[in-house]
Design a protein around this motif. Structure first.
Motif, short mmCIF file in Angstrom:
data_model
loop_
_atom_site.label_atom_id
_atom_site.label_comp_id
_atom_site.label_asym_id
_atom_site.label_seq_id
_atom_site.Cartn_x
_atom_site.Cartn_y
_atom_site.Cartn_z
N HIS A 63 6.87 9.56 -0.38
CA HIS A 63 6.01 8.38 -0.48
C HIS A 63 6.74 7.17 0.07
N ILE A 64 5.96 6.28 0.67
CA ILE A 64 6.47 5.04 1.23
C ILE A 64 5.49 3.92 0.90
N ASP A 65 5.96 2.70 0.91
CA ASP A 65 5.10 1.52 0.73
C ASP A 65 5.03 0.78 2.06
N VAL A 66 3.82 0.58 2.55
CA VAL A 66 3.64 -0.02 3.88
C VAL A 66 2.74 -1.25 3.79
N PRO A 67 2.85 -2.15 4.76
CA PRO A 67 1.98 -3.34 4.78
C PRO A 67 0.51 -2.95 4.90
N LEU A 68 -0.36 -3.79 4.37
CA LEU A 68 -1.79 -3.50 4.35
C LEU A 68 -2.41 -3.38 5.74
N TYR A 69 -1.77 -3.99 6.74
CA TYR A 69 -2.36 -3.91 8.08
C TYR A 69 -2.28 -2.49 8.66
N TRP A 70 -1.59 -1.59 7.96
CA TRP A 70 -1.57 -0.19 8.37
C TRP A 70 -2.62 0.62 7.61
N SER A 71 -3.67 -0.03 7.16
CA SER A 71 -4.72 0.66 6.40
C SER A 71 -5.44 1.72 7.24
N LEU A 88 7.30 16.95 11.89
CA LEU A 88 5.86 16.82 12.11
C LEU A 88 5.20 16.14 10.91
N ILE A 89 4.43 15.11 11.17
CA ILE A 89 3.62 14.48 10.13
C ILE A 89 2.32 15.29 10.02
N LYS A 90 2.18 16.04 8.93
CA LYS A 90 0.99 16.87 8.76
C LYS A 90 -0.18 16.08 8.20
N LYS A 91 0.14 15.11 7.35
CA LYS A 91 -0.93 14.33 6.72
C LYS A 91 -0.36 13.07 6.10
N ILE A 92 -1.12 11.98 6.19
CA ILE A 92 -0.81 10.75 5.47
C ILE A 92 -2.04 10.35 4.69
N LYS A 93 -1.86 10.01 3.43
CA LYS A 93 -3.01 9.52 2.66
C LYS A 93 -2.57 8.39 1.74
N ILE A 94 -3.50 7.48 1.50
CA ILE A 94 -3.25 6.36 0.59
C ILE A 94 -3.34 6.89 -0.84
N VAL A 95 -2.36 6.53 -1.66
CA VAL A 95 -2.31 6.98 -3.04
C VAL A 95 -2.18 5.79 -3.97
N ASP A 96 -2.35 6.05 -5.25
CA ASP A 96 -2.21 5.00 -6.25
C ASP A 96 -0.76 4.53 -6.30
N ASP A 97 -0.56 3.28 -6.67
CA ASP A 97 0.80 2.71 -6.73
C ASP A 97 1.69 3.41 -7.75
N ALA A 149 6.55 10.62 -5.42
CA ALA A 149 6.67 11.92 -4.76
C ALA A 149 7.48 12.91 -5.58
N ARG A 150 8.51 12.43 -6.24
CA ARG A 150 9.36 13.33 -7.03
C ARG A 150 8.86 13.50 -8.46
N TYR A 151 8.68 12.40 -9.16
CA TYR A 151 8.39 12.49 -10.59
C TYR A 151 6.94 12.87 -10.90
N SER A 152 6.03 12.69 -9.95
CA SER A 152 4.65 13.09 -10.17
C SER A 152 4.42 14.57 -9.87
N MET A 209 0.85 -1.18 0.00
CA MET A 209 0.00 0.00 0.00
C MET A 209 0.89 1.24 0.00
N ARG A 210 0.72 2.08 -1.01
CA ARG A 210 1.55 3.28 -1.10
C ARG A 210 0.88 4.45 -0.39
N CYS A 211 1.67 5.15 0.41
CA CYS A 211 1.17 6.30 1.15
C CYS A 211 2.00 7.53 0.84
N ALA A 212 1.33 8.67 0.77
CA ALA A 212 2.01 9.96 0.62
C ALA A 212 2.00 10.66 1.97
N LEU A 213 3.17 11.09 2.41
CA LEU A 213 3.31 11.79 3.68
C LEU A 213 3.63 13.25 3.40
N THR A 214 2.87 14.14 3.96
CA THR A 214 3.21 15.56 3.94
C THR A 214 3.82 15.89 5.29
N ILE A 215 5.05 16.37 5.27
CA ILE A 215 5.75 16.61 6.53
C ILE A 215 6.30 18.04 6.60
#
Length: 236
Positions: free
Chosen positions: A62-70, A88-97, A101-104, A1-7
């Motif tokens: 962006h990071i890839d985390v196990p599904l149990y962190w849904s 500070l972690i301002k926001k975490i959201k699930i994103v498309d695979d 973070a850089r190229y998008s 599961m890919r997540c985007a972190l805004t920090i």
């Protein structure tokens, strides 16, 4: 599961954002250690790097985390608990695979904060203090950066890049209370480009800035200090 972190982070005591083999005292190195403490082994990809002493209010990774962190709220709380107060972690959201973070990223926004007067121990890590500034002149000169230019004369040596051409979409200066804020928005920035642009705004005239933008003459510029620079937003 890919997540985007805004920090957000206070870059004062970090050796920059990028992970380094010889030191873990970086933003991503510290974030990596925190993730491992909650049993997440993943590669961290940031939208871009910031230099030593540079801050961020809207860095994206962006990071890839196990599904149990849904349960993203639970993940955010667990991660923040093992991070130092400087990150500070301002926001975490699930994103498309396919999200990267850089190229998008389409645009990057930085702000540089200046204050006229004598420095003090409560603000010195976060603001660049100078003796005087002509805001009207800076507001005229900063507009020269708007457009597409080869910024090879506004780059610190040692960068391994294919092109030194960048597009500046917005460049303006304004006063907010006791602060002068310089705002730059572009498709990307070269190593130390903004600090060199700010240095040029504070020391060169319009013709000299144009000389550098058109790669005719490279004037001697002292880069502005890192403590006044903030990565404020990444636009996707």
């Amino acid at each position: 599961m890919r997540c985007a972190l805004t920090i957000a982070y206070n870059g004062t005591n970090f050796l920059g954002s990028q992970s380094q083999k010889e030191s873990k005292n970086t933003v991503l190195g510290t974030l990596d250690s925190a993730l491992k403490k909650i049993n997440i082994q993943t590669k961290i990809v940031a939208s871009g790097r910031t230099d030593r002493g540079v801050h961020a209010t809207g860095q994206v990774c962006h990071i890839d985390v196990p599904l149990y962190w849904s349960d993203i709220t639970k993940l955010e709380h667990a991660l923040q608990k093992v991070l130092p107060a400087s990150i500070l972690i301002k926001k975490i959201k699930i994103v498309d695979d396919t999200f990267h973070a850089r190229y998008s990223a389409k645009k990057r926004v930085y702000r540089y904060i200046i204050k006229v007067g004598k420095s003090n121990p409560f603000e010195d890590d976060f603001i660049t203090f100078i003796d005087e500034i002509d805001l009207f002149e800076v507001q005229k000169k900063i507009k020269l950066f708007y457009g597409t230019f080869d910024f090879k004369f506004f780059m610190k040596s040692g960068s391994d890049i294919k092109s030194t051409t960048r597009v500046i979409y917005r460049a303006f200066a304004y006063k907010h209370k006791d602060f002068i804020v310089l705002n730059f928005e572009a498709n990307g920035f070269l190593r130390s480009q903004i600090r060199l642009m700010v240095g040029a705004l504070l020391s060169l005239n319009e013709d000299e800035i144009l000389d550098q933008l058109k790669c005719r003459v490279k004037h001697k510029i002292k880069p502005a200090k890192s403590n006044g620079l903030y990565l404020s937003k990444i636009k996707y």
